[in-house]
Motif scaffolding. Structure first.
Motif, PDB file in Angstrom:
ATOM      1  N   LEU A  66      55.056  37.485   4.881  1.00 25.72           N
ATOM      2  CA  LEU A  66      54.526  37.940   6.167  1.00 25.72           C
ATOM      3  C   LEU A  66      54.986  37.013   7.284  1.00 25.72           C
ATOM      4  O   LEU A  66      55.458  37.464   8.326  1.00 25.72           O
ATOM      5  CB  LEU A  66      52.993  37.987   6.116  1.00 25.72           C
ATOM      6  CG  LEU A  66      52.281  38.316   7.416  1.00 25.72           C
ATOM      7  CD1 LEU A  66      52.575  39.753   7.836  1.00 25.72           C
ATOM      8  CD2 LEU A  66      50.789  38.104   7.276  1.00 25.72           C
ATOM      9  N   ALA A  67      54.878  35.706   7.065  1.00 23.00           N
ATOM     10  CA  ALA A  67      55.282  34.731   8.086  1.00 23.00           C
ATOM     11  C   ALA A  67      56.777  34.846   8.375  1.00 23.00           C
ATOM     12  O   ALA A  67      57.196  34.758   9.542  1.00 23.00           O
ATOM     13  CB  ALA A  67      54.939  33.316   7.630  1.00 23.00           C
ATOM     14  N   ALA A  68      57.586  35.076   7.354  1.00 24.19           N
ATOM     15  CA  ALA A  68      59.033  35.197   7.554  1.00 24.19           C
ATOM     16  C   ALA A  68      59.376  36.434   8.369  1.00 24.19           C
ATOM     17  O   ALA A  68      60.259  36.390   9.238  1.00 24.19           O
ATOM     18  CB  ALA A  68      59.748  35.241   6.206  1.00 24.19           C
ATOM     19  N   SER A  69      58.689  37.542   8.124  1.00 25.37           N
ATOM     20  CA  SER A  69      58.977  38.765   8.880  1.00 25.37           C
ATOM     21  C   SER A  69      58.574  38.624  10.347  1.00 25.37           C
ATOM     22  O   SER A  69      59.278  39.095  11.240  1.00 25.37           O
ATOM     23  CB  SER A  69      58.284  39.972   8.248  1.00 25.37           C
ATOM     24  OG  SER A  69      56.887  39.882   8.367  1.00 25.37           O
ATOM     25  N   ILE A  70      57.467  37.942  10.598  1.00 25.45           N
ATOM     26  CA  ILE A  70      57.037  37.721  11.979  1.00 25.45           C
ATOM     27  C   ILE A  70      57.980  36.732  12.663  1.00 25.45           C
ATOM     28  O   ILE A  70      58.364  36.926  13.816  1.00 25.45           O
ATOM     29  CB  ILE A  70      55.567  37.236  12.015  1.00 25.45           C
ATOM     30  CG1 ILE A  70      54.646  38.381  11.560  1.00 25.45           C
ATOM     31  CG2 ILE A  70      55.182  36.759  13.409  1.00 25.45           C
ATOM     32  CD1 ILE A  70      53.198  37.986  11.402  1.00 25.45           C
ATOM     33  N   ASP A  89      47.681  33.446  10.554  1.00 26.80           N
ATOM     34  CA  ASP A  89      46.332  33.119  10.084  1.00 26.80           C
ATOM     35  C   ASP A  89      45.342  34.236  10.404  1.00 26.80           C
ATOM     36  O   ASP A  89      44.522  34.618   9.566  1.00 26.80           O
ATOM     37  CB  ASP A  89      45.832  31.819  10.718  1.00 26.80           C
ATOM     38  CG  ASP A  89      46.492  30.580  10.133  1.00 26.80           C
ATOM     39  OD1 ASP A  89      47.089  30.683   9.038  1.00 26.80           O
ATOM     40  OD2 ASP A  89      46.430  29.518  10.788  1.00 26.80           O
ATOM     41  N   GLU A  90      45.414  34.774  11.627  1.00 30.98           N
ATOM     42  CA  GLU A  90      44.499  35.847  12.036  1.00 30.98           C
ATOM     43  C   GLU A  90      44.721  37.101  11.205  1.00 30.98           C
ATOM     44  O   GLU A  90      43.761  37.755  10.780  1.00 30.98           O
ATOM     45  CB  GLU A  90      44.673  36.153  13.520  1.00 30.98           C
ATOM     46  CG  GLU A  90      44.167  35.059  14.427  1.00 30.98           C
ATOM     47  CD  GLU A  90      44.554  35.280  15.889  1.00 30.98           C
ATOM     48  OE1 GLU A  90      45.001  36.391  16.241  1.00 30.98           O
ATOM     49  OE2 GLU A  90      44.419  34.329  16.677  1.00 30.98           O
ATOM     50  N   ILE A  91      45.975  37.446  10.964  1.00 32.19           N
ATOM     51  CA  ILE A  91      46.280  38.641  10.177  1.00 32.19           C
ATOM     52  C   ILE A  91      45.819  38.455   8.736  1.00 32.19           C
ATOM     53  O   ILE A  91      45.177  39.349   8.163  1.00 32.19           O
ATOM     54  CB  ILE A  91      47.785  38.974  10.249  1.00 32.19           C
ATOM     55  CG1 ILE A  91      48.159  39.391  11.673  1.00 32.19           C
ATOM     56  CG2 ILE A  91      48.149  40.070   9.254  1.00 32.19           C
ATOM     57  CD1 ILE A  91      49.645  39.482  11.927  1.00 32.19           C
ATOM     58  N   VAL A  92      46.110  37.303   8.147  1.00 31.90           N
ATOM     59  CA  VAL A  92      45.713  37.037   6.764  1.00 31.90           C
ATOM     60  C   VAL A  92      44.196  37.057   6.636  1.00 31.90           C
ATOM     61  O   VAL A  92      43.655  37.637   5.691  1.00 31.90           O
ATOM     62  CB  VAL A  92      46.302  35.693   6.265  1.00 31.90           C
ATOM     63  CG1 VAL A  92      45.671  35.271   4.946  1.00 31.90           C
ATOM     64  CG2 VAL A  92      47.803  35.799   6.118  1.00 31.90           C
ATOM     65  N   PRO A 103      46.993  48.502   1.749  1.00 31.21           N
ATOM     66  CA  PRO A 103      48.271  49.200   1.853  1.00 31.21           C
ATOM     67  C   PRO A 103      49.225  48.460   2.799  1.00 31.21           C
ATOM     68  O   PRO A 103      48.788  47.852   3.784  1.00 31.21           O
ATOM     69  CB  PRO A 103      47.899  50.567   2.425  1.00 31.21           C
ATOM     70  CG  PRO A 103      46.430  50.694   2.242  1.00 31.21           C
ATOM     71  CD  PRO A 103      45.869  49.317   2.204  1.00 31.21           C
ATOM     72  N   SER A 104      50.507  48.511   2.510  1.00 31.96           N
ATOM     73  CA  SER A 104      51.492  47.836   3.366  1.00 31.96           C
ATOM     74  C   SER A 104      51.470  48.418   4.778  1.00 31.96           C
ATOM     75  O   SER A 104      51.759  47.716   5.740  1.00 31.96           O
ATOM     76  CB  SER A 104      52.888  47.946   2.765  1.00 31.96           C
ATOM     77  OG  SER A 104      53.278  49.294   2.640  1.00 31.96           O
ATOM     78  N   SER A 105      51.093  49.682   4.908  1.00 33.86           N
ATOM     79  CA  SER A 105      51.018  50.298   6.241  1.00 33.86           C
ATOM     80  C   SER A 105      49.940  49.637   7.100  1.00 33.86           C
ATOM     81  O   SER A 105      50.107  49.492   8.308  1.00 33.86           O
ATOM     82  CB  SER A 105      50.745  51.793   6.123  1.00 33.86           C
ATOM     83  OG  SER A 105      49.520  52.020   5.443  1.00 33.86           O
ATOM     84  N   VAL A 106      48.862  49.200   6.477  1.00 36.64           N
ATOM     85  CA  VAL A 106      47.794  48.504   7.214  1.00 36.64           C
ATOM     86  C   VAL A 106      48.289  47.141   7.675  1.00 36.64           C
ATOM     87  O   VAL A 106      48.022  46.720   8.807  1.00 36.64           O
ATOM     88  CB  VAL A 106      46.525  48.372   6.339  1.00 36.64           C
ATOM     89  CG1 VAL A 106      45.488  47.472   6.985  1.00 36.64           C
ATOM     90  CG2 VAL A 106      45.939  49.745   6.048  1.00 36.64           C
ATOM     91  N   ILE A 107      49.033  46.457   6.815  1.00 32.99           N
ATOM     92  CA  ILE A 107      49.588  45.155   7.192  1.00 32.99           C
ATOM     93  C   ILE A 107      50.525  45.323   8.374  1.00 32.99           C
ATOM     94  O   ILE A 107      50.432  44.597   9.365  1.00 32.99           O
ATOM     95  CB  ILE A 107      50.323  44.497   6.003  1.00 32.99           C
ATOM     96  CG1 ILE A 107      49.343  44.211   4.866  1.00 32.99           C
ATOM     97  CG2 ILE A 107      51.023  43.216   6.442  1.00 32.99           C
ATOM     98  CD1 ILE A 107      49.999  43.766   3.581  1.00 32.99           C
ATOM     99  N   GLY A 108      51.430  46.298   8.300  1.00 33.89           N
ATOM    100  CA  GLY A 108      52.373  46.547   9.394  1.00 33.89           C
ATOM    101  C   GLY A 108      51.675  46.885  10.695  1.00 33.89           C
ATOM    102  O   GLY A 108      52.058  46.410  11.769  1.00 33.89           O
ATOM    103  N   ALA A 109      50.621  47.700  10.621  1.00 30.95           N
ATOM    104  CA  ALA A 109      49.876  48.075  11.825  1.00 30.95           C
ATOM    105  C   ALA A 109      49.190  46.860  12.456  1.00 30.95           C
ATOM    106  O   ALA A 109      49.188  46.712  13.683  1.00 30.95           O
ATOM    107  CB  ALA A 109      48.851  49.157  11.492  1.00 30.95           C
TER     108      ALA A 109
END
Length: 184
Positions: A66-70, A89-92, A103-109
């Motif tokens: 996640l950190a690498a993609s951001i 940190d906030e997203i995690v 779901p990965s869609s929730v992470i992306g959103a």
């Protein structure tokens, strides 16, 4: 806690401090038997978060991914590493409090929601990969969507200022205003 030198279970805590990111506690201990000093760290035990991917496969959540993609979205942008870490940190935290599977869609959103408020260019970069843009028209539509919202950060300039803002801005007034934003 066993002493790493003599194995005794009798020790005392000399010093206790929070880590820099307040995610753990550092304790300096001294063995009462051999007087050896050592350090221990206390952290919250995280539940195993699993990601449900688009193809319905499951995999363990990887914070580094996640950190690498951001970080990739913010590449060559003037954003501090501290801002990136806080965003991750906030997203995690939001993901960990939502359940054991996400779901990965929730992470992306969630990532898009955060990036939209921080940096519009990073938002567009991430959206182009996450939403699988196929052509320039999808980029233009995303830019127009960004232009319709009110900006929370007054220090960040608009990607495409409105015509009235361009006309009232100081500087040369004979610059033609193009409505097609570079599309031929």
């Amino acid at each position: 806690m066993r002493c790493p030198k003599c194995g005794s279970r009798d020790d005392k805590v000399i010093d206790s401090r929070q880590s820099r990111d307040s995610s753990s506690i550092r304790r300096r201990r001294e063995c009462l038997k051999c007087k050896y000093r050592f350090t221990t760290y206390e952290e919250i035990e995280r539940s195993d978060l699993r990601v449900v991917k688009r193809d319905r496969t499951h995999e363990p959540f990887d914070r580094r991914k996640l950190a690498a993609s951001i970080a990739k979205a913010f590449e060559k942008r003037s954003t501090s590493l501290l801002t990136l870490e806080d965003t991750v940190d906030e997203i995690v935290h939001a993901l960990e409090t939502s359940g054991r599977e996400v779901p990965s869609s929730v992470i992306g959103a969630k990532v898009l929601e955060k990036l939209r408020g921080i940096d519009e260019v990073a938002y567009l970069r991430y959206a182009s990969v996450y939403q699988r843009f196929q052509d320039v028209d999808q980029f233009v539509d995303a830019i127009h969507t960004l232009g319709r919202r009110v900006k929370p950060n007054a220090l960040q300039r608009e990607l495409f200022p409105s015509e009235t803002a361009q006309r009232s801005a100081p500087g040369p007034r004979n610059i033609p205003i193009s409505k097609n934003h570079g599309r031929v």
